[in-house]
Scaffold this motif. Structure first.
Motif, PDB file in Angstrom:
ATOM      1  N   SER A  68      -7.223  -8.213  -0.224  1.00  0.00           N
ATOM      2  CA  SER A  68      -6.391  -7.074  -0.598  1.00  0.00           C
ATOM      3  C   SER A  68      -7.206  -5.864  -1.025  1.00  0.00           C
ATOM      4  O   SER A  68      -6.772  -4.724  -0.845  1.00  0.00           O
ATOM      5  CB  SER A  68      -5.440  -7.480  -1.722  1.00  0.00           C
ATOM      6  OG  SER A  68      -4.597  -8.513  -1.283  1.00  0.00           O
ATOM      7  N   GLU A  96      -6.340   0.762  -7.527  1.00  0.00           N
ATOM      8  CA  GLU A  96      -6.530  -0.456  -6.743  1.00  0.00           C
ATOM      9  C   GLU A  96      -5.776  -1.649  -7.325  1.00  0.00           C
ATOM     10  O   GLU A  96      -5.150  -2.421  -6.586  1.00  0.00           O
ATOM     11  CB  GLU A  96      -8.024  -0.786  -6.635  1.00  0.00           C
ATOM     12  CG  GLU A  96      -8.316  -1.986  -5.744  1.00  0.00           C
ATOM     13  CD  GLU A  96      -9.777  -2.084  -5.392  1.00  0.00           C
ATOM     14  OE1 GLU A  96     -10.216  -1.380  -4.461  1.00  0.00           O
ATOM     15  OE2 GLU A  96     -10.502  -2.862  -6.063  1.00  0.00           O
ATOM     16  N   SER A 117      -6.918  -2.175   0.579  1.00  0.00           N
ATOM     17  CA  SER A 117      -6.724  -1.007  -0.286  1.00  0.00           C
ATOM     18  C   SER A 117      -7.759   0.071   0.000  1.00  0.00           C
ATOM     19  O   SER A 117      -7.426   1.266   0.079  1.00  0.00           O
ATOM     20  CB  SER A 117      -6.810  -1.429  -1.753  1.00  0.00           C
ATOM     21  OG  SER A 117      -5.809  -2.365  -2.087  1.00  0.00           O
ATOM     22  N   GLN A 131       0.837  -1.206   0.000  1.00  0.00           N
ATOM     23  CA  GLN A 131       0.000   0.000   0.000  1.00  0.00           C
ATOM     24  C   GLN A 131       0.871   1.255   0.000  1.00  0.00           C
ATOM     25  O   GLN A 131       0.612   2.214  -0.738  1.00  0.00           O
ATOM     26  CB  GLN A 131      -0.922   0.004   1.217  1.00  0.00           C
ATOM     27  CG  GLN A 131      -1.973  -1.086   1.231  1.00  0.00           C
ATOM     28  CD  GLN A 131      -2.986  -0.941   0.106  1.00  0.00           C
ATOM     29  OE1 GLN A 131      -3.371   0.168  -0.252  1.00  0.00           O
ATOM     30  NE2 GLN A 131      -3.411  -2.058  -0.449  1.00  0.00           N
ATOM     31  N   ARG A 144      -2.227  -1.565  -6.419  1.00  0.00           N
ATOM     32  CA  ARG A 144      -2.029  -1.924  -5.017  1.00  0.00           C
ATOM     33  C   ARG A 144      -1.979  -3.442  -4.862  1.00  0.00           C
ATOM     34  O   ARG A 144      -1.147  -3.982  -4.128  1.00  0.00           O
ATOM     35  CB  ARG A 144      -3.153  -1.336  -4.157  1.00  0.00           C
ATOM     36  CG  ARG A 144      -3.125   0.187  -4.085  1.00  0.00           C
ATOM     37  CD  ARG A 144      -4.395   0.749  -3.422  1.00  0.00           C
ATOM     38  NE  ARG A 144      -4.442   2.195  -3.538  1.00  0.00           N
ATOM     39  CZ  ARG A 144      -3.950   3.048  -2.642  1.00  0.00           C
ATOM     40  NH1 ARG A 144      -3.384   2.592  -1.534  1.00  0.00           N
ATOM     41  NH2 ARG A 144      -4.031   4.352  -2.829  1.00  0.00           N
TER      42      ARG A 144
END
Length: 335
Positions: free
Chosen positions: A194, A215, A198, A67, A218
Motif C-alpha cells: 500500500s 500516507e 500511495s 487513494q 491512505r
C-alpha cells in the motif's frame, strides 16, 4: 443508490455504507447534491472503464478508491485547495521556505500560489500555467505534462480544457484509472504494498523514498474499503514499523489479537485500525511490562509482547505432562 462492483459474484462494495463512514457523515438526501454525491455517481458508472484499465479485483478496486478518498479530501474536493496561509506555504513548498516574505505576500491567494509553486516545472512553461494546470480530479492531476500525457491516454483534450477534470467527475475517474494503469499500480496493489501504491499516486514513483502526503491515512482508508469488500486480510504492508494512533493494516490487527490473547480486553475488536481503544490497551501492556507508557507499539513493546505470548503459551510446571494448550490466532501465518 444501488450497490457497486459485483466481483466474482460474491464481493460487493456498498457505497451507501462507505459514504456513512466518511468524515462529516451526511445522509444521501444531502450528499446527492454535493461533490461527494457526484463522485459516488461517477464511480458507480465507471466499472467498464475500471475494467478496461485492469482495476478489476476487490483488492485493486479498494486501493484505487482508498487513494481517491484521500486525494479528494474524502470526496469533497474537485480541485486542489490552494488557500494556504503563510505558515502553511512555508511548511508545504520549498520556494516559500526559502522566501518567507513571499509567503506573507501570497497568504491565501490561490492563483499566485499556484503560479509560484508550480510555475517553471511539471511542464508549466507559460505564464499562468501553474494556476491553469493546478490539481484537479479523483487523483488530482497536476502540471501541463501530466494533463498532456493523460489526455492522450484517455482521449480527452485536457491541455485545451483542463477544467474537464473538475466539471466531469466521471472523466476524472477515467483519467485516474489511466494514470493507475500507466504507473502499473495493479502489481503493488496485488502484493499488498500500500505504501508503494500511495507513492505511485502522490509522488509519481512507487519506489520513491519519501512518504506520500497523508500516507497513513491512505493506508487506513484502503483498509476500510477492503473490509467493505471482504478482502482485508494481509493486504496492508509495513512490517517492522512502529504502530501508533491512526495506522491500519494486518500488523495492527495482529497486535490487537495478541493484546486480546494476553487479557487486555480494552482493545475491543481486532479490526486492524489503531484507534483510542488500541492505544489504551498498549499503555496497559506497557505498564504491566514495566515499559515507558507511550501508547506506541514500538520495537521494544512488540518484542515484549512476543515474549509474553511465549510465556503465556507454556503450561505451568505441574501440567507439563498434560496435553499442551493450543491458542488460536486466526491471522497468524502458519497457524
Amino acid at each position: 443508490m444501488g450497490r457497486f462492483l459485483e466481483l466474482d459474484d460474491t464481493s460487493r462494495l456498498d457505497l451507501n455504507q462507505l459514504v456513512k463512514m466518511l468524515p462529516g457523515r451526511q445522509g444521501w438526501s444531502i450528499v446527492k447534491w454535493l461533490p461527494r454525491g457526484s463522485y459516488v455517481r461517477a464511480i458507480l458508472s465507471s466499472w467498464p472503464v475500471l475494467q478496461q484499465y485492469g482495476i478489476n479485483t476487490p483488492v485493486r478496486v479498494a486501493h484505487f478508491i482508498g487513494q481517491g478518498l484521500v486525494e479528494t479530501s474524502w470526496l469533497t474536493a474537485t480541485e486542489e485547495n490552494l488557500k494556504y496561509s503563510a505558515s502553511q506555504l512555508i511548511k508545504t513548498f520549498s520556494v516559500y521556505r526559502n522566501n518567507p516574505r513571499l509567503a506573507e505576500q501570497h497568504h491565501k491567494q490561490p492563483e499566485k500560489i499556484a503560479n509560484t509553486a508550480y510555475g517553471g516545472r511539471l511542464g508549466n512553461d507559460q505564464p499562468g500555467d501553474g494556476w491553469r494546470y493546478r490539481g484537479r480530479g479523483f487523483f488530482q492531476v497536476t502540471g501541463k505534462d501530466n494533463y498532456r500525457r493523460f489526455g492522450e491516454i484517455s482521449g480527452l483534450p485536457l491541455v485545451e480544457d483542463p477544467d474537464i477534470l473538475s466539471r466531469d467527475l466521471k472523466a476524472s475517474v477515467e483519467v485516474a484509472a489511466a494514470y493507475w494503469d500507466h504507473m502499473d499500480l495493479s502489481w503493488p496493489a496485488d502484493q499488498g504494498q500500500s505504501r508503494a501504491v500511495s507513492r505511485g499516486v502522490n509522488r509519481g514513483d512507487p519506489t520513491h523514498s519519501s512518504p506520500a502526503y497523508h500516507e497513513d491515512e491512505r493506508l487506513l482508508w484502503t483498509e476500510k474499503v477492503l473490509e467493505l469488500l471482504g478482502a482485508a486480510e494481509q493486504v496492508i504492508d509495513g512490517s517492522g514499523r512502529d504502530l501508533s494512533l491512526g495506522m491500519a493494516g494486518s500488523d495492527v490487527r495482529k497486535l490487537q489479537e495478541d493484546l486480546l490473547f494476553l487479557g487486555h480486553e480494552e482493545v475491543g475488536a481486532a479490526d486492524g485500525v489503531f484507534g483510542r481503544k488500541t492505544r489504551l490497551a498498549v499503555i496497559s501492556f506497557q505498564d504491566e511490562a514495566g515499559l515507558e507508557m507511550t501508547g506506541i507499539a514500538d520495537e521494544e513493546t512488540l518484542t515484549a509482547i512476543e515474549a509474553a505470548l511465549e510465556d503465556h503459551s507454556k503450561p505451568p510446571a505441574d501440567q507439563q505432562a498434560t496435553a499442551s494448550r493450543i491458542r488460536f490466532r486466526p491471522f497468524e501465518q502458519g497457524a
